[in-house]
Design a protein around this motif. Structure first.
Motif, PDB file in Angstrom:
ATOM      1  N   VAL A 129       0.785  -1.269   0.083  1.00 52.18           N
ATOM      2  CA  VAL A 129       0.010   0.010  -0.081  1.00 52.18           C
ATOM      3  C   VAL A 129       0.795   1.288  -0.057  1.00 52.18           C
ATOM      4  N   ILE A 130       0.462   2.132  -0.656  1.00 49.98           N
ATOM      5  CA  ILE A 130       1.225   3.264  -1.019  1.00 49.98           C
ATOM      6  C   ILE A 130       0.447   4.436  -0.287  1.00 49.98           C
ATOM      7  N   LEU A 131       1.511   4.995   0.965  1.00 50.40           N
ATOM      8  CA  LEU A 131       0.843   6.378   1.814  1.00 50.40           C
ATOM      9  C   LEU A 131       1.541   7.507   1.379  1.00 50.40           C
ATOM     10  N   SER A 132       0.625   8.629   1.346  1.00 53.20           N
ATOM     11  CA  SER A 132       1.106   9.868   0.725  1.00 53.20           C
ATOM     12  C   SER A 132       0.708  10.914   1.788  1.00 53.20           C
ATOM     13  N   SER A 181      -8.332   9.662  -0.154  1.00 51.17           N
ATOM     14  CA  SER A 181      -7.285  10.649   0.320  1.00 51.17           C
ATOM     15  C   SER A 181      -8.428  11.539   1.315  1.00 51.17           C
ATOM     16  N   SER A 197      -7.762   4.340  -4.815  1.00 57.28           N
ATOM     17  CA  SER A 197      -7.087   5.311  -3.950  1.00 57.28           C
ATOM     18  C   SER A 197      -8.083   5.998  -2.766  1.00 57.28           C
ATOM     19  N   ILE A 256      -3.904   6.970   0.745  1.00 54.31           N
ATOM     20  CA  ILE A 256      -3.554   5.581   0.591  1.00 54.31           C
ATOM     21  C   ILE A 256      -3.853   5.253  -0.697  1.00 54.31           C
ATOM     22  N   GLU A 257      -2.980   4.485  -1.474  1.00 51.43           N
ATOM     23  CA  GLU A 257      -3.211   3.889  -2.762  1.00 51.43           C
ATOM     24  C   GLU A 257      -2.927   2.388  -2.808  1.00 51.43           C
ATOM     25  N   GLN A 258      -3.380   1.804  -3.578  1.00 49.33           N
ATOM     26  CA  GLN A 258      -2.956   0.232  -3.753  1.00 49.33           C
ATOM     27  C   GLN A 258      -3.371  -0.075  -5.265  1.00 49.33           C
TER      28      GLN A 258
END
Length: 389
Positions: free
Chosen positions: A51-54, A253, A251, A75-77
């Motif tokens: 998982v990508i956390l921005s 946010s 995603s 977050i993005e996956q």
């Protein structure tokens, strides 16, 4: 034939050597390490992407009287199409299995080479022992003739002929010892295991020389199995590209702005039908599959041809050995006793006697060469058929 060695060091059989190689040789350990590595790699391919956390932050001042820090967290996956993921994992797994099979084939070639070198060294040992017996017998004859010369029973010329021949045979014996040493070093260099240096070869287990060979119906060789795995990999690749989408990204946010709290959700899907990439990739998979199938067809035909040729060579080697044994027996049982008796009675010259003995030694040397060629062909046949010897 058998080869008896009277040494204090413990003996080792060919099976014991091969078992030691199976357990301790670096190539064997390498194969196991690669298998473990590929297993972990396959598990990695089936796992989900991280998982990508921005996080973003900014300072905003839209006018003189109002200012505030703003921030956003999201977050993005990326989620791979399950069908695509399974196909990718299967393709990689088949390729990895193919590589392991090819490594196993190389290891089998190594073991067959060790088996041949074992037989070669045993043949050299037997050859050296036989030659030594002949040399000792000739030394005894020379001592008798030297004594006879003192009593003027033979000429100086005859004694010199015997003396020169004795020197020649002693020098030749050094060659036999050197051959034993070299073939032993070749065996040790192939096994690259220290334990063999402290052992003597049993040589009681060398394979009998025979003309008849019957093989059970052969399964695919390791190389054929490797090609089968590669073919299966191309099929998985084809299935992998037969999908409307490869993956999609989810995603979410939260954005905190001066006057607004904003929640966003997103979905992005690459549409494969808008590009010819998958179509061309499928075509490439089919072409590669065809190429591998043709490669396998060629290999199978060549294997059948090689087996036929090797069996013919083996039969020819067997017949050559039988002829040499027959000639050797005739020399030892008939001609040599006649020449020796004639020499003792003064009917035959020393030269005739020496030439007969030399021819007998040459026949022995040729017989050993033929036996080595037989075993070389035999273990090559084992390699091609990949049956257990």
């Amino acid at each position: 034939f058998t080869c008896t060695i009277f040494l204090h060091a413990s003996e080792v059989t060919l099976n014991e050597i091969l078992q030691k190689v199976e357990n301790e040789h670096p190539m064997s350990k390498s194969i196991e390490a690669y298998k473990n590595a590929y297993t972990s790699q396959n598990r990695a391919l089936l796992s989900n992407e991280a998982v990508i956390l921005s996080i973003e932050s900014a300072y905003a001042k839209p006018n003189i009287d109002k200012s505030k820090y703003e921030y956003a967290v999201g977050i993005e996956q990326n989620i791979v199409n399950p069908v695509v993921k399974r196909s990718m994992a299967k393709s990689a797994s088949y390729i990895n299995e193919a590589e392991v099979l090819e490594q196993k084939e190389n290891f089998l070639i190594l073991k067959n080479s060790i088996s041949f070198l074992y037989h070669e060294n045993c043949l050299d040992i037997k050859d050296e022992e036989e030659y030594k017996k002949s040399l000792l017998a000739f030394e005894e004859l020379y001592k008798k003739k030297a004594k006879a010369y003192k009593y003027a029973e033979i000429s100086k010329k005859e004694l010199l002929q015997l003396q020169i021949e004795l020197k020649r045979q002693k020098n030749e014996y050094k060659r036999y010892l050197n051959r034993v040493k070299i073939s032993r070093e070749n065996l040790e260099s192939k096994t690259i295991l220290p334990f063999l240096k402290e052992k003597t070869l049993s040589c009681m287990d060398i394979k009998p020389i025979t003309k008849d060979f019957s093989f059970e119906k052969m399964k695919d060789s390791l190389y054929e199995q490797s090609l089968n795995k590669k073919i299966q990999s191309t099929q998985s690749d084809f299935e992998r590209y037969d999908s409307l989408f490869d993956s999609f990204t989810l995603s979410a946010s939260y954005q905190n702005e001066i006057d607004t709290d904003r929640f966003t959700f997103g979905l992005s899907i690459p549409l494969n039908f808008t590009s010819s990439y998958n179509e061309q990739s499928q075509a490439a998979s089919l072409y590669k599959k065809s190429a591998l199938e043709y490669e396998k067809e060629e290999f199978v035909l060549k294997k059948a041809s090689d087996i036929k040729l090797l069996r013919q060579e083996l039969i020819q080697s067997f017949e050559d050995i039988e002829l040499s044994l027959s000639m050797l027996k005739q020399y030892e049982d008939e001609l040599l006793p006649l020449v020796e008796r004639g020499y003792r009675l003064g009917e035959d010259s020393a030269i005739e006697y020496l030439l007969t003995r030399r021819e007998l030694l040459n026949l022995n040397k040729e017989l050993t060469k033929q036996r080595k060629e037989y075993y070389k062909t035999l273990f090559e046949l084992y390699r091609v058929t990949q049956i257990k010897d």
